[in-house]
Design a protein around this motif. Structure first.
Motif, PDB file in Angstrom:
ATOM      1  N   UNK A   4     -27.434  58.799 -18.535  1.00 33.45           N
ATOM      2  CA  UNK A   4     -27.344  58.473 -17.116  1.00 33.45           C
ATOM      3  C   UNK A   4     -25.970  57.885 -16.805  1.00 33.45           C
ATOM      4  N   UNK A   5     -25.407  58.305 -15.677  1.00 38.58           N
ATOM      5  CA  UNK A   5     -24.075  57.837 -15.295  1.00 38.58           C
ATOM      6  C   UNK A   5     -24.148  56.348 -14.948  1.00 38.58           C
ATOM      7  N   UNK A   6     -23.221  55.552 -15.503  1.00 37.52           N
ATOM      8  CA  UNK A   6     -23.176  54.114 -15.163  1.00 37.52           C
ATOM      9  C   UNK A   6     -22.725  53.958 -13.723  1.00 37.52           C
ATOM     10  N   UNK A   7     -23.415  53.143 -12.983  1.00 42.17           N
ATOM     11  CA  UNK A   7     -23.079  52.976 -11.577  1.00 42.17           C
ATOM     12  C   UNK A   7     -23.280  51.512 -11.228  1.00 42.17           C
ATOM     13  N   UNK A   8     -22.487  51.010 -10.300  1.00 45.51           N
ATOM     14  CA  UNK A   8     -22.742  49.657  -9.815  1.00 45.51           C
ATOM     15  C   UNK A   8     -22.244  49.527  -8.393  1.00 45.51           C
ATOM     16  N   UNK A   9     -22.604  48.429  -7.738  1.00 42.62           N
ATOM     17  CA  UNK A   9     -22.187  48.209  -6.357  1.00 42.62           C
ATOM     18  C   UNK A   9     -20.666  48.090  -6.309  1.00 42.62           C
ATOM     19  N   UNK A  10     -20.090  48.564  -5.198  1.00 41.17           N
ATOM     20  CA  UNK A  10     -18.666  48.310  -4.967  1.00 41.17           C
ATOM     21  C   UNK A  10     -18.521  46.820  -4.715  1.00 41.17           C
ATOM     22  N   UNK A  11     -17.481  46.217  -5.295  1.00 37.88           N
ATOM     23  CA  UNK A  11     -17.299  44.779  -5.121  1.00 37.88           C
ATOM     24  C   UNK A  11     -16.060  44.548  -4.259  1.00 37.88           C
ATOM     25  N   UNK A  12     -16.305  44.391  -2.946  1.00 36.34           N
ATOM     26  CA  UNK A  12     -15.151  44.228  -2.075  1.00 36.34           C
ATOM     27  C   UNK A  12     -14.465  42.869  -2.252  1.00 36.34           C
ATOM     28  N   UNK A  17     -12.451  37.682  -5.143  1.00 39.02           N
ATOM     29  CA  UNK A  17     -12.814  36.438  -5.831  1.00 39.02           C
ATOM     30  C   UNK A  17     -13.594  36.742  -7.124  1.00 39.02           C
ATOM     31  N   UNK A  18     -13.152  36.147  -8.182  1.00 38.40           N
ATOM     32  CA  UNK A  18     -13.831  36.350  -9.460  1.00 38.40           C
ATOM     33  C   UNK A  18     -15.122  35.513  -9.473  1.00 38.40           C
ATOM     34  N   UNK A  19     -16.229  36.187  -9.747  1.00 40.34           N
ATOM     35  CA  UNK A  19     -17.490  35.459  -9.759  1.00 40.34           C
ATOM     36  C   UNK A  19     -17.543  34.558 -10.995  1.00 40.34           C
ATOM     37  N   UNK A  27     -32.055  28.104  -6.380  1.00 46.24           N
ATOM     38  CA  UNK A  27     -31.119  27.714  -5.321  1.00 46.24           C
ATOM     39  C   UNK A  27     -30.202  28.884  -4.966  1.00 46.24           C
ATOM     40  N   UNK A  28     -29.593  28.777  -3.784  1.00 48.86           N
ATOM     41  CA  UNK A  28     -28.631  29.790  -3.356  1.00 48.86           C
ATOM     42  C   UNK A  28     -27.445  29.833  -4.328  1.00 48.86           C
ATOM     43  N   UNK A  29     -27.058  28.658  -4.829  1.00 50.47           N
ATOM     44  CA  UNK A  29     -25.979  28.600  -5.827  1.00 50.47           C
ATOM     45  C   UNK A  29     -26.311  29.421  -7.059  1.00 50.47           C
ATOM     46  N   UNK A  30     -27.556  29.292  -7.520  1.00 50.87           N
ATOM     47  CA  UNK A  30     -27.988  30.076  -8.689  1.00 50.87           C
ATOM     48  C   UNK A  30     -27.949  31.574  -8.374  1.00 50.87           C
ATOM     49  N   UNK A  31     -28.371  31.921  -7.146  1.00 50.69           N
ATOM     50  CA  UNK A  31     -28.324  33.333  -6.742  1.00 50.69           C
ATOM     51  C   UNK A  31     -26.941  33.912  -7.006  1.00 50.69           C
ATOM     52  N   UNK A  32     -25.906  33.150  -6.570  1.00 51.61           N
ATOM     53  CA  UNK A  32     -24.540  33.675  -6.676  1.00 51.61           C
ATOM     54  C   UNK A  32     -24.005  33.702  -8.109  1.00 51.61           C
ATOM     55  N   UNK A  33     -24.721  33.092  -9.028  1.00 51.16           N
ATOM     56  CA  UNK A  33     -24.345  33.239 -10.443  1.00 51.16           C
ATOM     57  C   UNK A  33     -24.755  34.609 -10.967  1.00 51.16           C
ATOM     58  N   UNK A  34     -25.738  35.235 -10.288  1.00 48.74           N
ATOM     59  CA  UNK A  34     -26.261  36.513 -10.784  1.00 48.74           C
ATOM     60  C   UNK A  34     -25.836  37.714  -9.947  1.00 48.74           C
ATOM     61  N   UNK A  35     -25.596  37.488  -8.643  1.00 50.04           N
ATOM     62  CA  UNK A  35     -25.240  38.601  -7.750  1.00 50.04           C
ATOM     63  C   UNK A  35     -24.086  38.215  -6.850  1.00 50.04           C
ATOM     64  N   UNK A  36     -23.283  39.244  -6.499  1.00 49.35           N
ATOM     65  CA  UNK A  36     -22.151  39.034  -5.583  1.00 49.35           C
ATOM     66  C   UNK A  36     -22.626  38.720  -4.175  1.00 49.35           C
ATOM     67  N   UNK A  37     -23.745  39.328  -3.797  1.00 49.63           N
ATOM     68  CA  UNK A  37     -24.243  39.166  -2.434  1.00 49.63           C
ATOM     69  C   UNK A  37     -25.353  40.171  -2.183  1.00 49.63           C
ATOM     70  N   UNK A  38     -25.626  40.379  -0.910  1.00 50.01           N
ATOM     71  CA  UNK A  38     -26.725  41.241  -0.481  1.00 50.01           C
ATOM     72  C   UNK A  38     -26.605  42.680  -0.975  1.00 50.01           C
ATOM     73  N   UNK A  39     -25.410  43.260  -0.761  1.00 53.89           N
ATOM     74  CA  UNK A  39     -25.222  44.674  -1.100  1.00 53.89           C
ATOM     75  C   UNK A  39     -25.372  44.876  -2.605  1.00 53.89           C
TER      76      UNK A  39
END
Lengths: 219, 219
Positions: free
Chosen positions: B1-9, B12-14, B56-68
């Motif tokens: 399967x082709x590796x794919x991920x969200x575009x990261x606009x 800022x380095x997470x 927490x929202x802070x924890x969220x951002x440790x795992x994901x860039x955002x909604x998209x």
């Protein structure tokens, strides 16, 4: 055709024009179409639309609520023009398969005229809400409703296999649109003639190999 | 399967986690899936995801860039799980049409498990950009690539009519998805059995009435 318009989330009443100028409205829509063709809905900026149309942002808001409203109006306009051409093709003389093929030719003309704009219209329409649900669902429904009488005619004349005409219309519309998007994304790999042949042959005969015709044997 | 991920606009380095917790990540994805199932991508709010996951929202951002980013990861996850089931069905014993029907059954199971979430995943995926283009294009391509070897096998064994296997795979995938969205939107009008019969019969035999089989005549 079912009346449809953009959902208007803003409660604010838009300033009504006493004498709206259809030419100004059309200039704004043409300017926006050019921008969408190049970059899709995400590239649409009201300032850029107004500038390209040679009008002010204030004038823009006299004609449209905003970006979503403008985009929905453009897709409705394009869809209606395409449906007019399809209806014309469906109502020519000839057998049902011949008239369906003329409809396919009109559809492929439209795809080639709009190129990547076709992909933007199709894909962005799937997230925009209108008074009749998602914009793409409305467009699919209009296409299927235009095609269904032709399938019903073909089924009752024996030119086509009996089956649910609404599902068959939806299947044809969904498949045709999907293959056209695929074609535009792989434009160098397939000619129009290859896509046309496929879109005639596959819905006509499906996957199953044809049984040798009894009539051919008995000759 | 082709590796794919969200575009990261975001440039800022997470913040990188030294020891990411897969269980926390999964809880966030499960919470978001529930929200998307009910209201689609537009209903997704990071605060609500974090709250539902008990983080927490802070924890969220440790795992994901955002909604998209989160949405893309969820659609990839669902698509991969569906593809695993389809591949399993395609690799069972039996004729090519039998194995395709088992794939269809697995697909319909997935649609019924996710109900309106299926529509949200499909329609919202068409506007999200990834490293491999629009998310929906990636998913279509993966589905078509999974199906193509089966069609090639059917064509070379004579079980299927010779035709371009890539276009046929894309046509089947596009049509099946479209009919399933239509079914979910008209759930009360069609049973699963009707949709299943249509999605077996239409691609198999197409529109054209079957010629009387020569073998039937010669008997």
């Amino acid at each position: 055709m079912k009346k449809v318009s953009a959902l208007r989330p803003s409660k604010r009443e838009r300033k009504k024009l006493q004498t709206p100028n259809p030419e100004a409205r059309q200039r704004l829509m043409d300017a926006a179409s050019d921008i969408i063709r190049a970059g899709g809905y995400n590239a649409l900026r009201i300032e850029a639309v107004a500038e390209r149309a040679g009008l002010s942002v204030g004038t823009f808001y006299l004609y449209f609520e905003g970006k979503a409203d403008l985009f929905v109006e453009i897709v409705i306009d394009y869809t209606e023009r395409l449906l007019d051409r399809l209806q014309e093709a469906y109502h020519t003389e000839g057998t049902v398969p011949e008239r369906m093929t003329r409809g396919l030719d009109a559809y492929l003309d439209f795809v080639e005229e709009n190129e990547l704009g076709f992909i933007h219209f199709v894909q962005d329409a799937s997230v925009l809400e209108t008074t009749a649900g998602r914009l793409s669902d409305w467009a699919f429904q209009e296409h299927a409703e235009a095609l269904r009488p032709l399938l019903e005619e073909g089924i009752s004349s024996g030119e086509m296999r009996p089956q649910n005409p609404m599902l068959a219309a939806q299947a044809l519309v969904g498949m045709t649109q999907h293959i056209c998007v695929f074609w535009l994304q792989h434009h160098k790999e397939y000619t129009r003639q290859q896509i046309r042949s496929f879109l005639i042959g596959f819905p006509a005969a499906g996957l199953t190999p044809q049984a040798p015709r009894a009539s051919a044997r008995s000759r």
